[in-house]
Enzyme design. Sequence first.
Site, PDB file in Angstrom:
ATOM      1  N   HIS A  72      -1.380  -5.789  -0.817  1.00 19.62           N
ATOM      2  CA  HIS A  72      -0.333  -5.871  -1.841  1.00 19.62           C
ATOM      3  C   HIS A  72      -0.903  -5.554  -3.228  1.00 19.62           C
ATOM      4  O   HIS A  72      -1.350  -6.459  -3.943  1.00 19.62           O
ATOM      5  CB  HIS A  72       0.291  -7.272  -1.856  1.00 19.62           C
ATOM      6  N   GLU A  96       0.642  -4.890  -5.821  1.00 17.43           N
ATOM      7  CA  GLU A  96       1.523  -5.391  -6.884  1.00 17.43           C
ATOM      8  C   GLU A  96       1.321  -6.875  -7.148  1.00 17.43           C
ATOM      9  O   GLU A  96       2.064  -7.464  -7.950  1.00 17.43           O
ATOM     10  CB  GLU A  96       2.986  -5.137  -6.497  1.00 17.43           C
ATOM     11  N   CYS A 147       2.038  -2.474   2.962  1.00 22.13           N
ATOM     12  CA  CYS A 147       2.102  -3.501   4.001  1.00 22.13           C
ATOM     13  C   CYS A 147       2.947  -3.041   5.200  1.00 22.13           C
ATOM     14  O   CYS A 147       2.504  -2.242   5.993  1.00 22.13           O
ATOM     15  CB  CYS A 147       2.599  -4.814   3.407  1.00 22.13           C
TER      16      CYS A 147
END
Length: 382
Positions: A353, A355, A260
Amino acid sequence: MLTTREPAVLVLEDGRTFTGSAYGRRGETVGEAVFSTGMTGYQETLTDPSYHRQVVVMTAPHVGNTGWNDEDDESGRIWVAGYVVRDPALRPSSWRSRRTLEDELDAQGVVGICDVDTRALTRHLRERGAMRVGIFSGELAARPRPELLQRVTEAPPMTGASLAAEVATKEAYVVPPVGEKRFTVAAVDLGIKSNTPRMMAERGIEVHVLPATATLEEVRAAGPDGVFFSNGPGDPATADVQAELLRGVMREGIPYFGICFGNQILGKALGFGTYKLKYGHRGINQPVMDRTTGKVEVTAHNHGFAVDAPLEGSTSTDFGEASVSHVCLNDDVVEGLEVRRDGRLVAFSVQYHPEAAAGPHDAAYLFDRFCDLMTSNQEVRA
């Protein structure tokens, strides 16, 4: 649970207003109005530091049905400046819930508004772009509209905002690996989410989380096999210090992975520009193609800025040949970069993202790609 529904009003900087009912803390708040298309995962959204100074509009009509638990926070607090929903849940229905969403918003001082036509509001933001907004509830909702509009237009814009240091850790800390240690990573916290070092630790990585203001000497002190830059809020045009740090990391040949804000900083370090998207990408259902494999992934996003890099071909830089590795299938926005030197991968990043604790998990393989990169670098240096 709060049960009273006092009047509330939402005022956009272009003068359009929406009336509704108070939700969460009563009072006033200002920020940048953005919309999130996720139907689940609101707790992870609210506690994502990348939403600092933003008022989040939920496009899903019914919000709060799973309440609030003590396990799913992505940081130590709620970061959104305000919260806009259409139909708040009357009561939570989840065995993991410990309290209602509204009670948590109130406890953490987050001013919100409900009973709003969020579909109309979202369409307005799509057509006009993300803009400053204010939410005013209780007695403040009765104030003259010109007065409320003035409070909104006096708020600082997101363009030019340097916010990473406001949300990042002030002191370095270490997340130990799960099982046998394989690598050491210096992770620069620009607004890191708790699931990021957790996913690294699961792969045998000892993660040294450093403040946003970390120097190259502090990175070196961790003895890293790789360096990671996290997600975070604000305008990447202000991240000169972090971009120079990354140039130093790449000059020393340390493998790099960014997410990001870390993707935007890689672009900046390579000499590409950045720009503000009209209304950004936010939600957990954005399609992205990994050009290195041809695979299409459903991914979690939260960004209002993007890298201005050519979609085709490669660009010669001081650190190797840079190219776009991932692209958004909705609008061709750059979603990832990679740098190769003598044909070998030395740095890569993604705008989304991988994660994402609330899902989807299509892109979790990128952490394995980071491990492969560090392994390859160790073999070359051996």
